[in-house]
Motif scaffolding. Structure first.
Motif, PDB file in Angstrom:
ATOM      1  N   SER A 135       0.674  -0.992  -0.043  1.00  3.45           N
ATOM      2  CA  SER A 135       0.233   0.260   0.572  1.00  3.45           C
ATOM      3  C   SER A 135       0.892   1.614  -0.409  1.00  3.45           C
ATOM      4  CB  SER A 135      -0.918  -0.118   1.513  1.00  3.45           C
ATOM      5  OG  SER A 135      -2.105  -1.142   0.887  1.00  3.45           O
ATOM      6  N   ILE A 136       0.943   2.188  -0.724  1.00  3.97           N
ATOM      7  CA  ILE A 136       1.567   3.709  -1.025  1.00  3.97           C
ATOM      8  C   ILE A 136       0.622   4.996  -0.452  1.00  3.97           C
ATOM      9  CG2 ILE A 136       0.867   2.763  -3.448  1.00  3.97           C
ATOM     10  CD1 ILE A 136       3.406   4.822  -3.903  1.00  3.97           C
ATOM     11  N   SER A 137       0.866   5.697  -0.118  1.00  5.33           N
ATOM     12  CA  SER A 137       0.187   6.812   0.765  1.00  5.33           C
ATOM     13  C   SER A 137       0.933   8.280   0.006  1.00  5.33           C
ATOM     14  CB  SER A 137      -0.226   6.856   1.571  1.00  5.33           C
ATOM     15  OG  SER A 137      -0.007   6.329   3.002  1.00  5.33           O
ATOM     16  N   GLY A 138       0.532   8.942  -0.249  1.00  3.17           N
ATOM     17  CA  GLY A 138       0.916  10.155  -0.139  1.00  3.17           C
ATOM     18  C   GLY A 138       0.825  11.161  -0.787  1.00  3.17           C
ATOM     19  N   GLU A 139       0.849  12.136  -1.244  1.00  2.28           N
ATOM     20  CA  GLU A 139       0.654  13.471  -2.330  1.00  2.28           C
ATOM     21  C   GLU A 139       0.555  12.794  -3.531  1.00  2.28           C
ATOM     22  OE1 GLU A 139       2.424  16.912  -1.558  1.00  2.28           O
ATOM     23  OE2 GLU A 139       1.406  17.450   0.619  1.00  2.28           O
ATOM     24  N   TYR A 140      -0.216  12.943  -4.217  1.00  2.00           N
ATOM     25  CA  TYR A 140      -0.396  13.062  -5.654  1.00  2.00           C
ATOM     26  C   TYR A 140       0.886  13.169  -6.758  1.00  2.00           C
ATOM     27  CZ  TYR A 140      -0.966  11.851 -10.904  1.00  2.00           C
ATOM     28  OH  TYR A 140      -1.470  12.710 -11.871  1.00  2.00           O
ATOM     29  N   GLN A 141       1.707  14.362  -5.969  1.00  2.00           N
ATOM     30  CA  GLN A 141       3.086  14.682  -7.119  1.00  2.00           C
ATOM     31  C   GLN A 141       3.810  13.388  -5.993  1.00  2.00           C
ATOM     32  OE1 GLN A 141       3.830  16.496  -8.983  1.00  2.00           O
ATOM     33  NE2 GLN A 141       1.871  17.064  -9.910  1.00  2.00           N
ATOM     34  N   GLN A 142       4.141  13.175  -5.131  1.00  2.00           N
ATOM     35  CA  GLN A 142       4.449  12.514  -4.764  1.00  2.00           C
ATOM     36  C   GLN A 142       4.622  11.320  -5.099  1.00  2.00           C
ATOM     37  OE1 GLN A 142       3.824  12.771  -0.352  1.00  2.00           O
ATOM     38  NE2 GLN A 142       5.489  13.807   0.443  1.00  2.00           N
ATOM     39  N   ILE A 143       3.601  10.329  -5.069  1.00  2.00           N
ATOM     40  CA  ILE A 143       3.006   9.291  -5.737  1.00  2.00           C
ATOM     41  C   ILE A 143       3.894   9.127  -6.964  1.00  2.00           C
ATOM     42  CG2 ILE A 143       1.391   7.751  -6.739  1.00  2.00           C
ATOM     43  CD1 ILE A 143      -0.090   8.463  -4.079  1.00  2.00           C
ATOM     44  N   PHE A 164      -6.491   2.678  -6.753  1.00  2.00           N
ATOM     45  CA  PHE A 164      -6.965   4.102  -5.999  1.00  2.00           C
ATOM     46  C   PHE A 164      -7.720   2.859  -5.008  1.00  2.00           C
ATOM     47  CE2 PHE A 164      -9.947   7.145  -4.333  1.00  2.00           C
ATOM     48  CZ  PHE A 164      -8.791   7.790  -3.484  1.00  2.00           C
ATOM     49  N   THR A 165      -7.362   3.377  -3.244  1.00  2.20           N
ATOM     50  CA  THR A 165      -8.175   2.324  -2.190  1.00  2.20           C
ATOM     51  C   THR A 165      -8.960   3.817  -0.892  1.00  2.20           C
ATOM     52  OG1 THR A 165      -5.957   2.814  -0.919  1.00  2.20           O
ATOM     53  CG2 THR A 165      -6.606   0.785  -2.579  1.00  2.20           C
ATOM     54  N   GLY A 166      -8.491   5.216  -1.673  1.00  4.62           N
ATOM     55  CA  GLY A 166      -8.814   6.408  -0.286  1.00  4.62           C
ATOM     56  C   GLY A 166      -7.544   7.563  -0.565  1.00  4.62           C
ATOM     57  N   GLN A 167      -8.680   8.658  -0.051  1.00  7.41           N
ATOM     58  CA  GLN A 167      -8.347   9.428  -0.178  1.00  7.41           C
ATOM     59  C   GLN A 167      -8.845  10.400   1.086  1.00  7.41           C
ATOM     60  OE1 GLN A 167      -8.798  12.171  -3.137  1.00  7.41           O
ATOM     61  NE2 GLN A 167      -7.851  13.996  -2.478  1.00  7.41           N
ATOM     62  N   GLN A 168      -7.644  11.026   1.727  1.00  8.37           N
ATOM     63  CA  GLN A 168      -8.233  12.014   3.307  1.00  8.37           C
ATOM     64  C   GLN A 168      -7.243  12.954   3.154  1.00  8.37           C
ATOM     65  OE1 GLN A 168      -6.932  10.021   6.395  1.00  8.37           O
ATOM     66  NE2 GLN A 168      -8.240  10.991   7.740  1.00  8.37           N
ATOM     67  N   GLY A 169      -8.063  13.816   3.254  1.00  9.70           N
ATOM     68  CA  GLY A 169      -7.636  15.273   3.111  1.00  9.70           C
ATOM     69  C   GLY A 169      -6.388  15.600   1.196  1.00  9.70           C
ATOM     70  N   GLY A 170      -5.350  15.809   1.443  1.00  8.16           N
ATOM     71  CA  GLY A 170      -4.575  15.523   0.322  1.00  8.16           C
ATOM     72  C   GLY A 170      -3.524  14.738   0.222  1.00  8.16           C
ATOM     73  N   LEU A 171      -3.593  13.530   0.944  1.00  6.09           N
ATOM     74  CA  LEU A 171      -3.214  12.211   0.721  1.00  6.09           C
ATOM     75  C   LEU A 171      -4.449  11.396  -0.020  1.00  6.09           C
ATOM     76  CD1 LEU A 171      -1.582  11.765   4.727  1.00  6.09           C
ATOM     77  CD2 LEU A 171      -0.420  12.401   2.705  1.00  6.09           C
ATOM     78  N   VAL A 172      -3.491  10.745  -0.455  1.00  4.56           N
ATOM     79  CA  VAL A 172      -3.896   9.723  -1.875  1.00  4.56           C
ATOM     80  C   VAL A 172      -3.611   8.482  -1.358  1.00  4.56           C
ATOM     81  CG1 VAL A 172      -4.526   9.071  -3.850  1.00  4.56           C
ATOM     82  CG2 VAL A 172      -4.219  11.677  -3.721  1.00  4.56           C
ATOM     83  N   SER A 173      -4.383   7.425  -1.385  1.00  5.59           N
ATOM     84  CA  SER A 173      -3.956   5.530  -1.250  1.00  5.59           C
ATOM     85  C   SER A 173      -3.582   5.089  -1.705  1.00  5.59           C
ATOM     86  CB  SER A 173      -4.773   5.213   0.224  1.00  5.59           C
ATOM     87  OG  SER A 173      -4.034   5.965   1.839  1.00  5.59           O
ATOM     88  N   LEU A 174      -3.308   3.770  -2.673  1.00  5.17           N
ATOM     89  CA  LEU A 174      -3.237   2.831  -3.414  1.00  5.17           C
ATOM     90  C   LEU A 174      -2.662   1.781  -3.245  1.00  5.17           C
ATOM     91  CD1 LEU A 174      -1.046   5.188  -6.188  1.00  5.17           C
ATOM     92  CD2 LEU A 174      -4.064   5.057  -6.044  1.00  5.17           C
ATOM     93  N   ARG A 175      -2.642   1.064  -3.549  1.00  5.12           N
ATOM     94  CA  ARG A 175      -2.224  -0.798  -3.785  1.00  5.12           C
ATOM     95  C   ARG A 175      -1.413  -0.702  -4.592  1.00  5.12           C
ATOM     96  NH1 ARG A 175      -4.602  -4.608  -0.997  1.00  5.12           N
ATOM     97  NH2 ARG A 175      -2.228  -6.298  -0.913  1.00  5.12           N
ATOM     98  N   LEU A 176      -0.363  -1.009  -4.818  1.00  2.16           N
ATOM     99  CA  LEU A 176       0.266  -0.998  -6.081  1.00  2.16           C
ATOM    100  C   LEU A 176       1.692  -2.573  -5.639  1.00  2.16           C
ATOM    101  CD1 LEU A 176       2.118   0.537  -7.634  1.00  2.16           C
ATOM    102  CD2 LEU A 176       3.621   0.680  -6.287  1.00  2.16           C
TER     103      LEU A 176
END
Length: 210
Positions: A135-143, A164-176
């Motif tokens: 699982s990877i999370s962070g801002e869009y640019q970081q990802i 895509f697994t979720g978003q909270q505030g400015g952070l995006v979560s993905l399954r990679l």
């Protein structure tokens, strides 16, 4: 007293008459043979030309068919050299090299990795596929920086899936899920097989940098 006139019967019985007749027949036979010889020669010459044309067509066809095989041995040697060079530069030496590369990319991009799992896939030829599921999370640019880093890394990585697994505030979560490869002797014994349809969930967890 005038001599007796020569009769037609006497003329037919004359050797000279038969001589002329035989000569005429011989001339006709020779003329017939000459005509036949000319006809046969013309047919033979035409047949020879047709055979020559057919041979030329066959030769051209063989040249076209064998063109891809010219220099094949040299191309095979070149391909082997390129494969060996690829293995030396892009295939990691061991599991630690994979984990170190992923850890460095995580630090550079600033993303957060969790539930990192490595599993062993199929062996094809002299390479075994290694799957990384996390699982990877962070801002869009970081990802995006992390993903681009995987694609451009010296170690050969192939991104198999990204969901895509979720978003909270400015952070995006993905399954990679990412694949790389090791030589069979370099595969750790603790890795379990990669499931065929779903990302691995039972393999021992290994954090980057271990």
């Amino acid at each position: 007293m005038s001599p007796n006139p020569v009769t037609a019967r006497e003329r037919l019985a004359s050797p000279l008459t038969w001589h002329y007749a035989g000569l005429a027949i011989m001339i006709l036979i020779v003329a017939g043979l000459a005509i036949r010889l000319g006809m046969d020669w013309s047919a033979t010459d035409s047949s020879s030309n047709d055979a020559l044309v057919n041979k030329q067509i066959e030769l051209k066809t063989l040249e076209v068919q064998t063109a891809p095989l010219r220099g094949l041995e040299e191309r095979v040697k070149q391909s082997r050299t390129q494969i060996q060079d690829f293995y030396a530069k892009r295939i990691p030496a061991n599991y630690s090299s994979i984990a170190l590369e992923v850890g460095n990319l995580r630090l550079k991009s600033g993303v957060l990795l969790s539930r990192v799992q490595y599993t062993q896939g199929a062996t094809a030829g002299d390479l075994t596929e290694i799957s990384l599921d996390c699982s990877i999370s962070g801002e869009y640019q970081q990802i995006m920086q992390f993903v681009n880093g995987l694609e451009r890394a010296k170690t050969f990585f192939v991104i198999r899936s990204m969901a895509f697994t979720g978003q909270q505030g400015g952070l995006v979560s993905l399954r990679l899920r990412v694949s790389t490869w090791l030589r069979p002797p370099d595969v750790p014994g603790w890795m379990t097989p990669t499931p065929a349809d779903t990302p691995a969930t039972t393999a021992p967890t290994a954090q980057e940098g271990e």
